[in-house]
Design an enzyme around this catalytic site. Structure first.
Site, PDB file in Angstrom:
ATOM      1  N   SER A 229      18.232 -26.146  23.905  1.00  0.00           N
ATOM      2  CA  SER A 229      17.990 -27.419  24.580  1.00  0.00           C
ATOM      3  C   SER A 229      18.970 -28.492  24.141  1.00  0.00           C
ATOM      4  O   SER A 229      19.546 -28.435  23.053  1.00  0.00           O
ATOM      5  CB  SER A 229      16.579 -27.918  24.270  1.00  0.00           C
ATOM      6  OG  SER A 229      15.627 -26.963  24.655  1.00  0.00           O
TER       7      SER A 229
HETATM    8  N1  SAH Z   1      13.823 -23.461  21.227  1.00  0.00           N
HETATM    9  C1  SAH Z   1      15.036 -22.734  21.579  1.00  0.00           C
HETATM   10  C2  SAH Z   1      15.382 -22.803  23.053  1.00  0.00           C
HETATM   11  C3  SAH Z   1      14.397 -22.075  23.855  1.00  0.00           C
HETATM   12  S1  SAH Z   1      14.958 -21.426  25.402  1.00  0.00           S
HETATM   13  C4  SAH Z   1      16.226 -23.189  20.750  1.00  0.00           C
HETATM   14  O1  SAH Z   1      16.069 -24.097  19.928  1.00  0.00           O
HETATM   15  O2  SAH Z   1      17.310 -22.603  20.917  1.00  0.00           O
HETATM   16  C5  SAH Z   1      13.444 -20.612  25.768  1.00  0.00           C
HETATM   17  C6  SAH Z   1      13.247 -19.315  24.999  1.00  0.00           C
HETATM   18  O3  SAH Z   1      11.921 -18.873  25.272  1.00  0.00           O
HETATM   19  C7  SAH Z   1      14.177 -18.206  25.480  1.00  0.00           C
HETATM   20  O4  SAH Z   1      14.889 -17.688  24.405  1.00  0.00           O
HETATM   21  C8  SAH Z   1      13.225 -17.177  26.083  1.00  0.00           C
HETATM   22  O5  SAH Z   1      13.644 -15.843  25.910  1.00  0.00           O
HETATM   23  C9  SAH Z   1      11.937 -17.464  25.337  1.00  0.00           C
HETATM   24  N2  SAH Z   1      10.719 -17.030  25.996  1.00  0.00           N
HETATM   25  C10 SAH Z   1      10.408 -17.051  27.319  1.00  0.00           C
HETATM   26  N3  SAH Z   1       9.170 -16.582  27.523  1.00  0.00           N
HETATM   27  C11 SAH Z   1       8.672 -16.243  26.294  1.00  0.00           C
HETATM   28  C12 SAH Z   1       7.428 -15.688  25.848  1.00  0.00           C
HETATM   29  N4  SAH Z   1       6.453 -15.369  26.703  1.00  0.00           N
HETATM   30  N5  SAH Z   1       7.265 -15.485  24.522  1.00  0.00           N
HETATM   31  C13 SAH Z   1       8.255 -15.774  23.636  1.00  0.00           C
HETATM   32  N6  SAH Z   1       9.441 -16.286  24.011  1.00  0.00           N
HETATM   33  C14 SAH Z   1       9.654 -16.524  25.314  1.00  0.00           C
END
Ligand code: SAH
Length: 223
Positions: free
Chosen positions: A63
């Site tokens: 993000s």
């Molecule tokens: N917080 C992260 C950015 C998140 S992007 C950072 O600091 O880089 C969103 C992430 O959520 C992605 O990597 C995606 O693979 C994950 N995601 C999506 N659905 C999910 C789920 N059901 N359980 C765990 N992770 C999930």
């Protein structure tokens, strides 16, 4: 530049976060410490302190720093808290949290991202974060309850099982809406909700996410 110290750029970013309304000193201090360039692909390191989302592989993004700061501020995390993060991605948000609270459990559905984040967090000495590979769309009951829960993927809603993992007096911060646009929601343990403006995240997938039965992992956007 490999090996260069980006402290000056990092401090400039923190200054811009302050000018853009981030007030929580603990959040600003944590972001002044965490080397964001380590959480993005090497060829994008020069952009690490530009205030925008960046690709991190597997079709996912880290993000925009302002969104990380704002969500962390809304979380009102304190040093004695245990926090669940849904969506580890690069591990950057987890690293910021690890500088503020006692323990972080962060869950990521993509094993390669989880492994990379886990190794980097260890390398940085942030040994109060545990990265788990799996689907946390309905939370991670095994380590519940949590004082705070942060969801960093676009959510169709806050699932009841996730809400049930919150300790009394706790709060959840999540981007809730459609795959294309969401609002930052703060949900308190008594069910009260506050809304804090529009954001764009990649979608939460899995049991309580969008398209639980699969489908393409098209990007809904980038925070
Ligand atoms: N917080 C992260 C950015 C998140 S992007 C950072 O600091 O880089 C969103 C992430 O959520 C992605 O990597 C995606 O693979 C994950 N995601 C999506 N659905 C999910 C789920 N059901 N359980 C765990 N992770 C999930």
């Amino acid at each position: 530049m490999a090996g260069s110290d980006r402290r000056v750029e990092r401090e400039a970013l923190v200054g811009s976060l302050e000018r853009n309304g981030i007030r929580d000193r603990a959040v600003l201090d944590a972001m002044a410490w965490v080397p964001r360039e380590r959480f993005v692909p090497e060829d994008l390191a020069a952009d690490a302190y530009v205030d925008r989302a960046l690709p991190i592989g597997e079709g996912q993004t880290v993000s925009q720093p302002w969104v990380v700061a704002r969500m962390t501020e809304l979380l009102e995390a304190r040093p004695d808290h245990r926090v669940l993060e849904v969506g580890t991605g690069s591990g950057y948000q987890a690293a910021v949290l690890a500088r503020i609270v006692r323990d972080v459990v962060s869950v990521e559905r993509h094993a390669p991202l989880a492994e990379r984040a886990s190794a980097l967090l260890r390398e940085l000495g942030l040994d109060n974060v545990r990265v788990v590979t799996g689907d946390a769309s309905a939370g991670h009951a095994a380590a519940a309850p949590y004082d705070r829960i942060i969801v960093t993927a676009a959510s169709p809603g806050i699932h009841g099982d996730l809400a049930a993992q919150l300790a009394p007096g706790g709060r959840i911060v999540a981007p809730v809406g459609t795959e294309r646009m969401q609002e930052l929601v703060v949900r308190h343990s008594d069910g009260r909700e506050e809304h804090h403006g529009g954001v764009m995240f990649v979608p939460l997938l899995g049991r309580a996410g969008f398209r639980p039965n699969g489908g393409s992992e098209r990007k809904g956007g980038a925070a």
